[in-house]
Design an enzyme around this catalytic site. Structure first.
Site, PDB file in Angstrom:
ATOM      1  N   ASN A   9       0.880  -1.168   0.000  1.00 58.17           N
ATOM      2  CA  ASN A   9       0.000   0.000   0.000  1.00 58.17           C
ATOM      3  C   ASN A   9       0.914   1.213   0.000  1.00 58.17           C
ATOM      4  OD1 ASN A   9      -1.775   2.056   0.495  1.00 58.17           O
ATOM      5  ND2 ASN A   9      -2.724   1.115   2.294  1.00 58.17           N
ATOM      6  N   ARG A  94      -2.584  -1.845  -3.528  1.00 57.76           N
ATOM      7  CA  ARG A  94      -3.763  -1.014  -3.347  1.00 57.76           C
ATOM      8  C   ARG A  94      -3.672   0.154  -4.325  1.00 57.76           C
ATOM      9  NH1 ARG A  94      -6.072   1.552   2.207  1.00 57.76           N
ATOM     10  NH2 ARG A  94      -8.069   2.080   1.300  1.00 57.76           N
ATOM     11  N   HIS A 183     -13.102   3.128  -0.466  1.00 58.68           N
ATOM     12  CA  HIS A 183     -13.101   2.110   0.609  1.00 58.68           C
ATOM     13  C   HIS A 183     -13.734   0.808   0.112  1.00 58.68           C
ATOM     14  CE1 HIS A 183     -13.390   5.637   3.647  1.00 58.68           C
ATOM     15  NE2 HIS A 183     -12.136   5.218   3.629  1.00 58.68           N
ATOM     16  N   ARG A 244     -12.620  16.265   6.623  1.00 54.12           N
ATOM     17  CA  ARG A 244     -13.334  16.548   5.360  1.00 54.12           C
ATOM     18  C   ARG A 244     -14.779  16.917   5.649  1.00 54.12           C
ATOM     19  NH1 ARG A 244     -11.650  10.975   2.495  1.00 54.12           N
ATOM     20  NH2 ARG A 244      -9.682  10.898   3.636  1.00 54.12           N
ATOM     21  N   GLU A 387      -8.409  -4.903   4.970  1.00 54.87           N
ATOM     22  CA  GLU A 387      -8.230  -4.579   3.555  1.00 54.87           C
ATOM     23  C   GLU A 387      -7.024  -5.312   2.971  1.00 54.87           C
ATOM     24  OE1 GLU A 387      -8.733  -0.553   5.097  1.00 54.87           O
ATOM     25  OE2 GLU A 387      -9.483  -0.025   3.119  1.00 54.87           O
TER      26      GLU A 387
END
Ligand code: ADP
Length: 403
Positions: A9, A94, A183, A244, A387
């Site tokens: 990743n 990823r 996601h 955010r 993940e």
């Protein structure tokens, strides 16, 4: 024979890695190199199996140097887990964005990698780093299959009515403006794991999956497939996040531009200075800090938490309607798995959907577990995400397909 899978990743200034023995899905080693290219030097964290983490300062000017350090650690006679680098049989990467061209994970060939490169404008910060990780692996592991696993891919099943923006279609054709969602790897993992937890075939489960971390998104999963999700063209849309804004009236952006803010300034404002950080008044967007401040009477932090929960409850209600009800609401991610206070703010407001919230379970249990009483019409579940394992599974599947 394909057996050991390296998961990479590669982010803008970090490279996270995990090595699995896919016979039994055993995690052999994991860790990261962070502050790559930083003025003060980099830092490496390494963990063999489930042993203790070790941490040391290192020199890594770029991702290739960081990967060299990871490889040295993996074959180290004492702390290593591989006899040699040739024991790595496949690599899963990823990748942030597959746009509308990658609806599943893909083997990286010169052609597919060139196609991924064309998507850099969809993620100017993340995509070059993702691709940098692939290029570094191609050099260090020649001949080993590299597989790209896209954060957007699981959402590719959304119907057009959910994915389109109500703006002139020429903008979608010209710039690719539509909802993609993110996601996806996490939403997919928890969908599969929850189906198994409930003892139902995955194509028969309806879920609202809530990935709640610094970045957060919800997905409406109908018969095991995504029907809608809260993030959009970029990971800025949807619920209130750590820094955010999530959804706002687009006219706010227009007004800010009219008042003289540049595109970059607006981008920074909405992505890095908003959300819990922008509202909570405590100079932190971390949920633990917000909860602590709210509990000690800070009104701004309390309002930030209410806004956070309000938006999630709103989307859960909307998604129940869109997919005609759900078997379960699933919590995952750093907040979803750990913050009982944050979960309680959401779950205490869902009785109207048939959620019989079990406060005691929420206080005491950790996932995978039910947060609802037996007999609850709709279950609430904590399902820890993984993940990396999802990426390893896809790399393993695709590497085996090509033999
Ligand atoms: P990212 O989106 O960066 O992967 P994570 O999934 O790691 O984020 O989630 C980070 C968030 O999870 C932070 O807001 C943090 O406060 C929260 N969190 C992590 N651990 C705990 C915990 N033990 N209790 C409460 N909140 C937690």
């Amino acid at each position: 024979m394909i057996r050991n899978v390296l998961v990479v990743n590669s982010g803008s200034s970090s490279l996270k890695f995990t090595v699995y023995d896919m016979e039994g899905e055993k995690k052999l080693a994991s860790g990261l190199v962070e502050r790559i290219g930083g003025a003060t030097g980099a830092n490496m964290v390494y963990r063999k199996g489930t042993g203790p983490k070790t941490e040391k300062p290192v020199q890594a000017r770029d991702h290739a140097e960081a990967l060299q350090l990871v490889c040295a650690a993996l074959v180290d006679p004492e702390s290593g887990v591989l006899a040699s680098l040739s024991d790595v049989d496949a690599i899963g990467h990823r990748v942030l964005h597959g746009a509308d061209r990658f609806k599943d994970s893909v083997l990286l060939t010169p052609e597919t990698l060139a196609s991924v490169r064309e998507l850099i404008p969809f993620g100017p910060l993340h995509m070059p780093a993702n691709i940098g990780g692939v290029e570094a692996c191609e050099k260090i592991f020649p001949g080993v299959p590299n597989v790209a696993v896209f954060d957007t891919a699981f959402h590719a099943t959304m119907p057009e009515c959910a994915a389109r923006y109500a703006i002139p279609d020429e903008l979608r054709v010209k710039y690719g403006f539509r909802k993609y969602g993110f996601h996806g790897t996490s939403h997919k993992f928890v969908t599969l794991a929850t189906a198994e937890f409930l003892g139902k075939p995955v194509d028969q489960v309806n879920l609202v999956t809530c990935h709640l971390g610094n970045g957060s998104s919800l997905a409406a999963v109908k018969n095991g497939k995504v029907y809608d999700t809260t993030m959009g063209l970029t990971p800025l849309a949807g619920v209130v996040m750590g820094t955010r804004s999530g959804d706002i009236d687009p006219a706010v952006v227009v007004e800010l531009a009219r008042k003289g803010m540049s595109a970059d300034e607006i981008d920074t404002l909405l992505n890095k200075k908003s959300g819990l950080l922008g509202v909570g008044g405590i100079d932190s967007g971390d949920m633990r800090d917000i909860v602590n401040a709210a509990e000690s009477g800070n009104e701004s932090a309390s309002l930030a938490l209410d806004m956070w929960a309000h938006r999630i409850v709103q989307y859960i209600g909307a998604y129940f309607t869109l997919i005609g009800g759900a078997d379960a609401i699933v919590f995952t991610g750093g907040i979803g798995e750990n913050s009982r206070q944050a979960r309680a703010r959401v779950l205490s407001r869902l009785a109207c959907l048939g959620v019989d919230f079990d406060e005691k379970a929420n206080e005491e249990k950790s996932g995978p577990c039910f947060l609802t009483r037996p007999g609850s019409k709709v279950a609430a579940i904590v399902m820890p995400t993984d993940e990396e394992l999802m990426i390893a599974r896809d790399a393993y599947r695709i590497a085996r397909e090509i033999g």
